[in-house]
Motif scaffolding. Structure first.
Motif, PDB file in Angstrom:
ATOM      1  N   ALA A 194       0.822  -1.212   0.000  1.00  0.00           N
ATOM      2  CA  ALA A 194       0.000   0.000   0.000  1.00  0.00           C
ATOM      3  C   ALA A 194       0.855   1.262   0.000  1.00  0.00           C
ATOM      4  O   ALA A 194       0.455   2.307  -0.519  1.00  0.00           O
ATOM      5  CB  ALA A 194      -0.936  -0.006   1.205  1.00  0.00           C
ATOM      6  N   ALA A 195       2.054   1.171   0.563  1.00  0.00           N
ATOM      7  CA  ALA A 195       2.928   2.345   0.675  1.00  0.00           C
ATOM      8  C   ALA A 195       3.869   2.508  -0.514  1.00  0.00           C
ATOM      9  O   ALA A 195       4.532   3.537  -0.634  1.00  0.00           O
ATOM     10  CB  ALA A 195       3.747   2.254   1.965  1.00  0.00           C
ATOM     11  N   GLN A 196       3.930   1.485  -1.392  1.00  0.00           N
ATOM     12  CA  GLN A 196       4.899   1.514  -2.486  1.00  0.00           C
ATOM     13  C   GLN A 196       4.185   1.485  -3.836  1.00  0.00           C
ATOM     14  O   GLN A 196       3.573   0.476  -4.200  1.00  0.00           O
ATOM     15  CB  GLN A 196       5.851   0.308  -2.383  1.00  0.00           C
ATOM     16  N   PRO A 197       4.230   2.569  -4.582  1.00  0.00           N
ATOM     17  CA  PRO A 197       3.507   2.604  -5.864  1.00  0.00           C
ATOM     18  C   PRO A 197       4.094   1.710  -6.939  1.00  0.00           C
ATOM     19  O   PRO A 197       3.367   1.201  -7.791  1.00  0.00           O
ATOM     20  CB  PRO A 197       3.590   4.083  -6.270  1.00  0.00           C
ATOM     21  N   GLU A 198       5.398   1.496  -6.927  1.00  0.00           N
ATOM     22  CA  GLU A 198       6.048   0.661  -7.934  1.00  0.00           C
ATOM     23  C   GLU A 198       6.896  -0.396  -7.229  1.00  0.00           C
ATOM     24  O   GLU A 198       7.787  -0.055  -6.443  1.00  0.00           O
ATOM     25  CB  GLU A 198       6.943   1.499  -8.847  1.00  0.00           C
ATOM     26  N   VAL A 199       6.606  -1.672  -7.511  1.00  0.00           N
ATOM     27  CA  VAL A 199       7.278  -2.767  -6.827  1.00  0.00           C
ATOM     28  C   VAL A 199       7.636  -3.862  -7.822  1.00  0.00           C
ATOM     29  O   VAL A 199       6.843  -4.200  -8.711  1.00  0.00           O
ATOM     30  CB  VAL A 199       6.384  -3.364  -5.713  1.00  0.00           C
ATOM     31  N   ILE A 200       8.821  -4.413  -7.657  1.00  0.00           N
ATOM     32  CA  ILE A 200       9.257  -5.579  -8.422  1.00  0.00           C
ATOM     33  C   ILE A 200       9.209  -6.802  -7.499  1.00  0.00           C
ATOM     34  O   ILE A 200       9.767  -6.775  -6.409  1.00  0.00           O
ATOM     35  CB  ILE A 200      10.692  -5.411  -8.963  1.00  0.00           C
ATOM     36  N   ARG A 201       8.526  -7.859  -7.970  1.00  0.00           N
ATOM     37  CA  ARG A 201       8.573  -9.127  -7.237  1.00  0.00           C
ATOM     38  C   ARG A 201       9.791  -9.905  -7.727  1.00  0.00           C
ATOM     39  O   ARG A 201       9.959 -10.122  -8.923  1.00  0.00           O
ATOM     40  CB  ARG A 201       7.319  -9.954  -7.488  1.00  0.00           C
ATOM     41  N   VAL A 202      10.627 -10.317  -6.782  1.00  0.00           N
ATOM     42  CA  VAL A 202      11.840 -11.066  -7.087  1.00  0.00           C
ATOM     43  C   VAL A 202      11.642 -12.483  -6.563  1.00  0.00           C
ATOM     44  O   VAL A 202      11.508 -12.691  -5.361  1.00  0.00           O
ATOM     45  CB  VAL A 202      13.069 -10.410  -6.419  1.00  0.00           C
ATOM     46  N   ARG A 203      11.626 -13.470  -7.461  1.00  0.00           N
ATOM     47  CA  ARG A 203      11.322 -14.848  -7.054  1.00  0.00           C
ATOM     48  C   ARG A 203      12.372 -15.818  -7.593  1.00  0.00           C
ATOM     49  O   ARG A 203      12.755 -15.742  -8.756  1.00  0.00           O
ATOM     50  CB  ARG A 203       9.949 -15.256  -7.565  1.00  0.00           C
ATOM     51  N   GLU A 211      10.700 -15.556  -2.292  1.00  0.00           N
ATOM     52  CA  GLU A 211      10.551 -14.287  -2.987  1.00  0.00           C
ATOM     53  C   GLU A 211      10.669 -13.101  -2.041  1.00  0.00           C
ATOM     54  O   GLU A 211      10.531 -13.234  -0.826  1.00  0.00           O
ATOM     55  CB  GLU A 211       9.210 -14.234  -3.730  1.00  0.00           C
ATOM     56  N   MET A 212      10.947 -11.971  -2.644  1.00  0.00           N
ATOM     57  CA  MET A 212      10.948 -10.710  -1.908  1.00  0.00           C
ATOM     58  C   MET A 212      10.384  -9.643  -2.836  1.00  0.00           C
ATOM     59  O   MET A 212      10.208  -9.856  -4.048  1.00  0.00           O
ATOM     60  CB  MET A 212      12.355 -10.346  -1.428  1.00  0.00           C
ATOM     61  N   PHE A 213      10.096  -8.499  -2.257  1.00  0.00           N
ATOM     62  CA  PHE A 213       9.475  -7.410  -2.997  1.00  0.00           C
ATOM     63  C   PHE A 213      10.342  -6.172  -2.837  1.00  0.00           C
ATOM     64  O   PHE A 213      10.723  -5.818  -1.722  1.00  0.00           O
ATOM     65  CB  PHE A 213       8.058  -7.175  -2.482  1.00  0.00           C
ATOM     66  N   VAL A 214      10.625  -5.523  -3.968  1.00  0.00           N
ATOM     67  CA  VAL A 214      11.607  -4.437  -3.975  1.00  0.00           C
ATOM     68  C   VAL A 214      11.017  -3.187  -4.604  1.00  0.00           C
ATOM     69  O   VAL A 214      10.500  -3.230  -5.723  1.00  0.00           O
ATOM     70  CB  VAL A 214      12.877  -4.852  -4.761  1.00  0.00           C
ATOM     71  N   SER A 215      11.080  -2.081  -3.884  1.00  0.00           N
ATOM     72  CA  SER A 215      10.767  -0.769  -4.443  1.00  0.00           C
ATOM     73  C   SER A 215      12.044   0.054  -4.439  1.00  0.00           C
ATOM     74  O   SER A 215      13.108  -0.429  -4.041  1.00  0.00           O
ATOM     75  CB  SER A 215       9.684  -0.071  -3.604  1.00  0.00           C
ATOM     76  N   ARG A 268       7.464  -6.643 -12.620  1.00  0.00           N
ATOM     77  CA  ARG A 268       6.804  -5.454 -12.082  1.00  0.00           C
ATOM     78  C   ARG A 268       5.368  -5.833 -11.709  1.00  0.00           C
ATOM     79  O   ARG A 268       4.636  -6.397 -12.517  1.00  0.00           O
ATOM     80  CB  ARG A 268       6.802  -4.337 -13.121  1.00  0.00           C
ATOM     81  N   MET A 269       4.964  -5.532 -10.501  1.00  0.00           N
ATOM     82  CA  MET A 269       3.663  -5.968 -10.007  1.00  0.00           C
ATOM     83  C   MET A 269       2.542  -5.050 -10.463  1.00  0.00           C
ATOM     84  O   MET A 269       2.630  -3.829 -10.330  1.00  0.00           O
ATOM     85  CB  MET A 269       3.673  -6.041  -8.475  1.00  0.00           C
ATOM     86  N   ARG A 304      15.810  -2.603  -8.942  1.00  0.00           N
ATOM     87  CA  ARG A 304      15.726  -1.138  -8.973  1.00  0.00           C
ATOM     88  C   ARG A 304      16.134  -0.583 -10.330  1.00  0.00           C
ATOM     89  O   ARG A 304      15.610   0.449 -10.773  1.00  0.00           O
ATOM     90  CB  ARG A 304      16.560  -0.560  -7.828  1.00  0.00           C
ATOM     91  N   ALA A 305      17.023  -1.285 -11.004  1.00  0.00           N
ATOM     92  CA  ALA A 305      17.370  -0.878 -12.361  1.00  0.00           C
ATOM     93  C   ALA A 305      16.165  -1.049 -13.286  1.00  0.00           C
ATOM     94  O   ALA A 305      15.911  -0.206 -14.166  1.00  0.00           O
ATOM     95  CB  ALA A 305      18.557  -1.694 -12.873  1.00  0.00           C
ATOM     96  N   LEU A 306      15.401  -2.127 -13.095  1.00  0.00           N
ATOM     97  CA  LEU A 306      14.188  -2.326 -13.886  1.00  0.00           C
ATOM     98  C   LEU A 306      13.182  -1.206 -13.639  1.00  0.00           C
ATOM     99  O   LEU A 306      12.526  -0.725 -14.570  1.00  0.00           O
ATOM    100  CB  LEU A 306      13.547  -3.676 -13.549  1.00  0.00           C
ATOM    101  N   LEU A 307      13.057  -0.802 -12.389  1.00  0.00           N
ATOM    102  CA  LEU A 307      12.136   0.284 -12.065  1.00  0.00           C
ATOM    103  C   LEU A 307      12.551   1.569 -12.767  1.00  0.00           C
ATOM    104  O   LEU A 307      11.707   2.302 -13.313  1.00  0.00           O
ATOM    105  CB  LEU A 307      12.085   0.507 -10.549  1.00  0.00           C
ATOM    106  N   ILE A 308      13.834   1.850 -12.770  1.00  0.00           N
ATOM    107  CA  ILE A 308      14.323   3.070 -13.417  1.00  0.00           C
ATOM    108  C   ILE A 308      14.075   3.014 -14.928  1.00  0.00           C
ATOM    109  O   ILE A 308      13.659   4.012 -15.542  1.00  0.00           O
ATOM    110  CB  ILE A 308      15.824   3.265 -13.119  1.00  0.00           C
TER     111      ILE A 308
END
Length: 267
Positions: free
Chosen positions: A9-18, A33-37, A93-94, A59-63
């Motif tokens: 809810a607090a993170q608008p953009e998140v990558i699921r890493v599995r 898995e973990m979740f990364v913003s 990307r979730m 984080r590179a994917l997010l950028i």
């Protein structure tokens, strides 16, 4: 709201890493898995250099605005880890559907946790609750004394009741029961109730070999049996009788008895 739900809810953009494939030895298994913003991480795929690399890639994917990515990482000296295996990682990307599914999976894992009933909120009971709060258990601290329960600051459930035997009777199959009330007669009643179910993963009662012998005689007179009772609890490993040390040894027994049921969910 679960910790994962609050995080998402607090993170608008998140990558699921599995971790999707493991060959050989690795810090975590397939499905971990973990979740990364850009500012926070929830969960773990095992720590170490592998995790740092995965966070950097996420984080590179997010950028870049990329929808997904993958990694194939040998866990050897070249990355500073010595597991010796190899892992393949999927990064995605979730979207809203994935977020909902992840929260549902987290809630299901929470509901599936085995129950640990700590019957008695004295010094050892509270110490046990303090340690158990960090494990994937649904821990319930039970007592009939308000003042003792109020001394517990662990993040566990508490139950104030004059009839703890009713909670034992209604507990789910496979539960663990640690009995350490302020009253030997109540200890005997609760141990008899827990053993009589026949489906407890662990039934332990604080006390000495003499107390066990007394309980054995008492329950036989009632047509019961002391078979399956652990008493003394946490015995044979340390002579240290501080509550925290007793709690640590007892919790080790509980976890061993529960076995795979307390395996940390993949996330």
């Amino acid at each position: 709201m679960s910790a994962l739900a609050a995080y998402l809810a607090a993170q608008p953009e998140v990558i699921r890493v599995r971790i999707v494939r493991v060959r050989g030895s690795s810090p975590r298994d397939e499905g971990a898995e973990m979740f990364v913003s850009q500012s926070a991480v929830h969960g773990t795929i095992g720590g170490g250099q592998l995790e740092y690399m995965a966070i950097d890639e996420a984080r590179a994917l997010l950028i870049r605005g990329a929808p997904c990515g993958e990694m194939d990482v040998p866990l050897g000296p070249e990355i500073g880890q010595c597991c010796g295996g190899r892992v393949e990682i999927a990064l995605v990307r979730m979207d809203d559907v994935m977020r909902t599914e992840a929260i549902k999976a987290e809630d299901a894992a929470q509901d599936a946790r085995p129950h640990l009933y700590i019957l008695g909120a004295g010094h050892v009971g509270r110490a046990l609750a303090d340690l158990a709060q960090h494990l994937p258990l649904r821990t319930v601290l039970v007592d009939g004394r308000v003042a003792e329960l109020e001394l517990c600051d662990a993040e566990v459930e508490t139950a104030l009741t004059p009839l703890p035997e009713a909670l034992v009777r209604d507990a789910p199959a496979g539960s663990a029961f640690v009995i350490l009330t302020h009253d030997h007669a109540l200890d005997f009643l609760l141990a008899d109730e827990a053993l009589g179910r026949g489906d407890g993963a662990y039934v332990g009662m604080i006390g000495s070999a003499t107390k066990r012998a007394s309980f054995t005689s008492w329950t036989r007179a009632r047509g019961g049996s002391a078979a399956g009772l652990i008493c003394p609890i946490g015995a044979g490993q340390s002579g240290d009788k501080r509550p925290e040390m007793i709690a640590a040894l007892v919790l080790g027994e509980v976890v061993a008895a529960l076995g795979a049921k307390v395996a940390v969910p993949a996330r």
